[in-house]
Design an enzyme around this catalytic site. Sequence first.
Site, PDB file in Angstrom:
ATOM      1  CB  CYS A 178      -1.001  -0.029   1.148  1.00  0.00           C
ATOM      2  SG  CYS A 178      -2.402   1.092   0.890  1.00  0.00           S
ATOM      3  CG  HIS A 204      -3.778  -3.534   3.189  1.00  0.00           C
ATOM      4  ND1 HIS A 204      -2.875  -2.972   4.071  1.00  0.00           N
ATOM      5  CD2 HIS A 204      -4.323  -2.503   2.494  1.00  0.00           C
ATOM      6  CE1 HIS A 204      -2.884  -1.658   3.932  1.00  0.00           C
ATOM      7  NE2 HIS A 204      -3.755  -1.346   2.981  1.00  0.00           N
ATOM      8  CD  GLU A 216      -1.449  -5.790   5.692  1.00  0.00           C
ATOM      9  OE1 GLU A 216      -2.213  -4.862   6.056  1.00  0.00           O
ATOM     10  OE2 GLU A 216      -1.162  -5.988   4.500  1.00  0.00           O
TER      11      GLU A 216
END
Length: 252
Positions: free
Chosen positions: A111, A219, A221
């Site tokens: 990001c 994202h 993660e």
Amino acid sequence: MRPIVIVPACTRDFGEHPYHAAQHKYVDAIVLGADCAPMILPSLGKDLDLETMLQLCDGIMLTGSASNVHPSYYSQEVLDPSLPQDPARDETTLPLIRAAVGRGIPIIAICRGFQEMNVALGGSLHQAVQLVEGKFDHREKPELGMDEQYGDAHKIRLTAGGMLHGIVGADEIPVNSLHGQGVNELAPGLAVEAVAEDGLVEAFSVGAAPGFTLAVQWHPEWRITHNPYSMKMFGAFGQACRDYRAKRQGRP
């Protein structure tokens, strides 16, 4: 020993005190996805001992953040002054990226980190993707819960034969979307690894870099252990860090 991955911090004020901070989910992704040891790097800007940090680390993870890269780095004025900035992080990460790419230190960027890499290497950004003709509104809906905000928002098409395509083993994957800015001009030497359905660049690598480089706009993660594509991405990054560490130590 596990490879050391440095995670540049954001600068935030909590109460009356300034902090160097990194979100848990990024640190967890290094541990659970890459099987590496995270080390949070203060955003010291010009006071950072860059050489020492580069000698210590085996990889770098550039995280997402609420703040944006200051547009002066790509010769624009601030479009929306209400959006947060983090000049200390800019002054830390942009030279760090250039030095790390040149040395072949593995990098994974997410990001804001994705946008930092493009800017650091000579590219520019759309400051408001939703205002660009033909582009979707890629921002999250803050009225929703976190699981919904980070839920699948759209699909991306992976570049056939590209690095990311080889890692995840799919032509198309669903991703979340929580960003207002995005790539305008891609920096010289970057290879597009994936695009959104509106043509916006969603992932790139550094074509001529001597080491692993992967930058993504979404994202991965988030709840990493529940997403096999994310685990494959961080697994590849972790292996690159182990390979770099072995090479640095003179081991085969």
